[in-house]
Design a protein around this motif. Structure first.
Motif, PDB file in Angstrom:
ATOM      1  N   CYS A   1       0.808  -1.227   0.000  1.00 15.67           N
ATOM      2  CA  CYS A   1       0.000   0.000   0.000  1.00 15.67           C
ATOM      3  C   CYS A   1       0.844   1.281   0.000  1.00 15.67           C
ATOM      4  O   CYS A   1       0.285   2.380  -0.069  1.00 15.67           O
ATOM      5  CB  CYS A   1      -0.955  -0.012   1.194  1.00 15.67           C
ATOM      6  N   SER A   2       2.165   1.147   0.093  1.00 10.44           N
ATOM      7  CA  SER A   2       3.005   2.356   0.105  1.00 10.44           C
ATOM      8  C   SER A   2       3.221   2.861  -1.322  1.00 10.44           C
ATOM      9  O   SER A   2       3.108   2.101  -2.282  1.00 10.44           O
ATOM     10  CB  SER A   2       4.356   2.078   0.774  1.00 10.44           C
ATOM     11  N   THR A   3       3.505   4.149  -1.447  1.00  8.39           N
ATOM     12  CA  THR A   3       3.730   4.717  -2.776  1.00  8.39           C
ATOM     13  C   THR A   3       5.085   4.258  -3.302  1.00  8.39           C
ATOM     14  O   THR A   3       6.003   3.982  -2.542  1.00  8.39           O
ATOM     15  CB  THR A   3       3.699   6.256  -2.726  1.00  8.39           C
ATOM     16  N   ARG A   4       5.171   4.175  -4.608  1.00  9.53           N
ATOM     17  CA  ARG A   4       6.410   3.774  -5.290  1.00  9.53           C
ATOM     18  C   ARG A   4       6.996   2.466  -4.734  1.00  9.53           C
ATOM     19  O   ARG A   4       8.182   2.369  -4.476  1.00  9.53           O
ATOM     20  CB  ARG A   4       7.468   4.879  -5.203  1.00  9.53           C
ATOM     21  N   THR A   5       6.132   1.494  -4.517  1.00  2.67           N
ATOM     22  CA  THR A   5       6.617   0.215  -4.000  1.00  2.67           C
ATOM     23  C   THR A   5       6.993  -0.721  -5.139  1.00  2.67           C
ATOM     24  O   THR A   5       6.519  -0.549  -6.265  1.00  2.67           O
ATOM     25  CB  THR A   5       5.527  -0.447  -3.127  1.00  2.67           C
ATOM     26  N   ASP A   6       7.841  -1.684  -4.854  1.00  3.35           N
ATOM     27  CA  ASP A   6       8.103  -2.781  -5.788  1.00  3.35           C
ATOM     28  C   ASP A   6       7.146  -3.909  -5.399  1.00  3.35           C
ATOM     29  O   ASP A   6       7.360  -4.608  -4.419  1.00  3.35           O
ATOM     30  CB  ASP A   6       9.561  -3.242  -5.681  1.00  3.35           C
ATOM     31  N   TYR A   7       6.074  -4.044  -6.162  1.00  7.65           N
ATOM     32  CA  TYR A   7       5.046  -5.033  -5.816  1.00  7.65           C
ATOM     33  C   TYR A   7       5.596  -6.450  -5.743  1.00  7.65           C
ATOM     34  O   TYR A   7       5.094  -7.283  -4.991  1.00  7.65           O
ATOM     35  CB  TYR A   7       3.895  -4.971  -6.833  1.00  7.65           C
ATOM     36  N   TYR A   8       6.629  -6.703  -6.531  1.00 15.42           N
ATOM     37  CA  TYR A   8       7.155  -8.078  -6.598  1.00 15.42           C
ATOM     38  C   TYR A   8       8.045  -8.442  -5.410  1.00 15.42           C
ATOM     39  O   TYR A   8       8.534  -9.558  -5.326  1.00 15.42           O
ATOM     40  CB  TYR A   8       7.865  -8.311  -7.939  1.00 15.42           C
ATOM     41  N   ARG A   9       8.199  -7.505  -4.485  1.00 13.05           N
ATOM     42  CA  ARG A   9       8.827  -7.890  -3.201  1.00 13.05           C
ATOM     43  C   ARG A   9       7.864  -8.776  -2.410  1.00 13.05           C
ATOM     44  O   ARG A   9       8.274  -9.561  -1.559  1.00 13.05           O
ATOM     45  CB  ARG A   9       9.167  -6.642  -2.387  1.00 13.05           C
ATOM     46  N   VAL A  10       6.563  -8.626  -2.691  1.00 11.59           N
ATOM     47  CA  VAL A  10       5.528  -9.381  -1.969  1.00 11.59           C
ATOM     48  C   VAL A  10       4.850 -10.409  -2.883  1.00 11.59           C
ATOM     49  O   VAL A  10       4.655 -11.559  -2.503  1.00 11.59           O
ATOM     50  CB  VAL A  10       4.460  -8.425  -1.378  1.00 11.59           C
ATOM     51  N   LEU A  11       4.483  -9.968  -4.088  1.00 11.97           N
ATOM     52  CA  LEU A  11       3.748 -10.836  -5.016  1.00 11.97           C
ATOM     53  C   LEU A  11       4.704 -11.613  -5.912  1.00 11.97           C
ATOM     54  O   LEU A  11       5.818 -11.160  -6.186  1.00 11.97           O
ATOM     55  CB  LEU A  11       2.809  -9.997  -5.889  1.00 11.97           C
ATOM     56  N   ARG A  12       4.239 -12.766  -6.356  1.00  7.08           N
ATOM     57  CA  ARG A  12       5.078 -13.596  -7.223  1.00  7.08           C
ATOM     58  C   ARG A  12       5.075 -13.054  -8.647  1.00  7.08           C
ATOM     59  O   ARG A  12       4.030 -12.685  -9.179  1.00  7.08           O
ATOM     60  CB  ARG A  12       4.521 -15.030  -7.213  1.00  7.08           C
ATOM     61  N   LYS A  13       6.258 -13.014  -9.248  1.00  7.69           N
ATOM     62  CA  LYS A  13       6.385 -12.537 -10.627  1.00  7.69           C
ATOM     63  C   LYS A  13       6.593 -13.730 -11.552  1.00  7.69           C
ATOM     64  O   LYS A  13       7.311 -14.663 -11.212  1.00  7.69           O
ATOM     65  CB  LYS A  13       7.583 -11.580 -10.740  1.00  7.69           C
ATOM     66  N   ALA A  14       5.944 -13.701 -12.714  1.00  9.50           N
ATOM     67  CA  ALA A  14       6.104 -14.789 -13.690  1.00  9.50           C
ATOM     68  C   ALA A  14       7.563 -14.853 -14.161  1.00  9.50           C
ATOM     69  O   ALA A  14       8.258 -13.837 -14.213  1.00  9.50           O
ATOM     70  CB  ALA A  14       5.177 -14.561 -14.873  1.00  9.50           C
ATOM     71  N   GLU A  15       8.004 -16.058 -14.491  1.00 13.04           N
ATOM     72  CA  GLU A  15       9.403 -16.248 -14.909  1.00 13.04           C
ATOM     73  C   GLU A  15       9.729 -15.517 -16.206  1.00 13.04           C
ATOM     74  O   GLU A  15      10.843 -15.084 -16.424  1.00 13.04           O
ATOM     75  CB  GLU A  15       9.693 -17.745 -15.079  1.00 13.04           C
ATOM     76  N   HIS A  16       8.740 -15.409 -17.094  1.00 12.67           N
ATOM     77  CA  HIS A  16       9.012 -14.840 -18.424  1.00 12.67           C
ATOM     78  C   HIS A  16       8.012 -13.750 -18.781  1.00 12.67           C
ATOM     79  O   HIS A  16       6.846 -13.816 -18.398  1.00 12.67           O
ATOM     80  CB  HIS A  16       8.929 -15.939 -19.502  1.00 12.67           C
TER      81      HIS A  16
END
Length: 450
Positions: free
Chosen positions: A329-344
């Motif tokens: 919920c913070s501004t300018r966050t890297d969402y993928y620090r928490v959520l899983r990112k697809a490999e490709h």
């Protein structure tokens, strides 16, 4: 009293079932004294012969009463609301709307579903957030509503058990598209939530269950009529579902877009739906005097950040670690620090210069479903990281070779046939073609309770 075979025969021959006969049928399901083949036969008879409004009303009421009916503190009287959508592509409205309504003073016990066919499920989207627990008891739901104002959960074991049986058999007997059965399924679950007001987002178009406005309107009128007959103030919005809602399709990508919307950066079409559905609920509860004031209050709650605070509190109340919720919920966050990112990731390019006239949401959804966004059978896991981002807007002029879609996928890679289908989802045209197309609005009609 007629036996179950007699009831099936009566409906098969076009008869109208009495209140007592409908009650006998639903009680036989709840008490497990009816065979699946008999239930299936009755469903097919209802599908073929239909039901009059009174029959549908009784069916819905008996389904609703087949299990626990929720009750709320007296001080919440007039404030308990929910919304239901008939399913869309990229439909992340609930993730923005529930906290926005809570920020406006409502109590929102949103009971949602999983993905069905090509449409995504709200619960699947939320479960892409590590720790988010959609399984909450009635007591836990009440506690979360007391502290936060909203929760988004799955159907509890004790809520409308008759629907669970009918829902599974409707799929197996090809009776999913029966108007009285759809009405009974949707309204019985909402009725069991003991709501003050309910708004229905009934979709029509290429990527919807109903392809044309008239058949969608028929469903909306059935839902509104039966909902109001059960004592729930029920209204409906008819909205177009040809493309996608917003720019992202896929579980974690839709969570990211929802969070961006709650931070004031939402796409216009998503905000149009959120504001209209929310505004209608605020009007039906009497919190505002008209729809335009309701829209404004919902928009202000989203743009001003109050809804984001509610979403963060809801995540924590439903099991997400405080640090993860704060980070998302913070501004300018890297969402993928928490959520899983697809490999490709790969980007599809425009085959020519032109103006973007259309992106076929159904084609997009069907390919993504096969890549893991959806499930082929109940209980199958979904891949939360797979999805697609639209990189262009309708009416936008693009040069040849411009990136128009970013695909997020895991191994194995999409087949050449799947890539070809995705490419064909894009329609380019001339400026003149774009001028012929009118200003694109999703909401086509609003049905208010009488």
């Amino acid at each position: 009293m007629l036996s179950i075979p007699d009831l099936i025969k009566k409906k098969r021959d076009g008869g109208t079932l009495s209140d007592e006969e409908v009650k006998t049928f639903i009680q036989a399901i709840t008490n497990q004294t009816i065979q699946d083949c008999q239930t299936g036969a009755m469903l097919m008879a209802i599908w073929q012969k239909g039901m009059v409004v009174k029959e549908t009303q009784t069916l819905t009421r008996e389904m609703m009463s087949s299990g626990e009916v929720m009750s709320w503190p007296e001080e919440w009287a007039g404030l308990v609301v929910d919304k239901h959508s008939t399913g869309g592509v990229g439909d992340k409205v609930s993730l923005v709307l529930a906290p926005a309504l809570a920020a406006c003073g409502c109590k929102v016990p949103m009971i949602s579903g999983r993905g069905l066919a090509h449409t995504g499920g709200t619960l699947d989207k939320l479960e892409s957030i590590p720790g988010f627990n959609i399984h909450q008891s009635a007591e836990q739901i009440q506690r979360i509503l007391g502290s936060v104002g909203c929760c988004i959960v799955g159907q509890t074991e004790t809520l409308v058990p008759a629907d669970r049986v009918l829902y599974a058999l409707r799929d197996a007997t090809s009776t999913v598209d029966s108007l009285p059965l759809i009405t009974g399924s949707i309204i019985s679950k909402k009725g069991a939530e003991s709501l003050t007001a309910l708004v229905l987002d009934v979709k029509f178009g290429r990527a919807a269950l109903y392809k044309d406005l008239e058949s969608a309107k028929e469903l909306a009128q059935s839902l509104v009529s039966v909902g109001n007959g059960l004592g729930v103030r029920t209204g409906a919005v008819l909205s177009c579902m040809d493309g996608t809602i917003g720019r992202c399709v896929g579980n974690s990508l839709e969570v990211i877009e929802s969070l961006e919307t709650l931070k004031g950066n939402g796409p216009r079409d998503l905000m149009e739906l959120v504001a209209t559905l929310g505004g209608l609920l605020l009007k039906m509860t009497g919190l505002v005097s008209d729809l335009s004031e309701g829209r404004k209050q919902i928009s202000d709650a989203v743009i001003g950040g109050a809804a984001l605070s509610k979403f963060q509190a809801m995540m924590e109340a439903q099991g997400v670690a405080a640090e993860a919720a704060r980070s998302l919920c913070s501004t300018r966050t890297d969402y993928y620090r928490v959520l899983r990112k697809a490999e490709h990731q790969t980007e599809l390019k425009t085959p020519a210069e032109g103006v973007v006239l259309d992106v076929d949401g159904l084609v997009l959804a069907e390919v993504l479903h096969k890549l893991g966004v959806g499930r082929s059978k109940a209980g199958e896991p979904v891949n939360h990281s797979v999805g697609a981002e639209l990189l262009v807007s309708l009416g936008q002029r693009v040069g040849k070779g411009a990136s128009w879609l970013r695909l997020h996928y895991e191994d194995p890679a999409p087949s050449p046939d799947q890539m070809s289908k995705l490419q064909k989802a894009l329609t380019l045209g001339t400026d003149r073609d774009a001028q012929i197309q009118q200003e694109h609005t999703l909401v086509k009609e609003v049905l208010l309770p009488h």
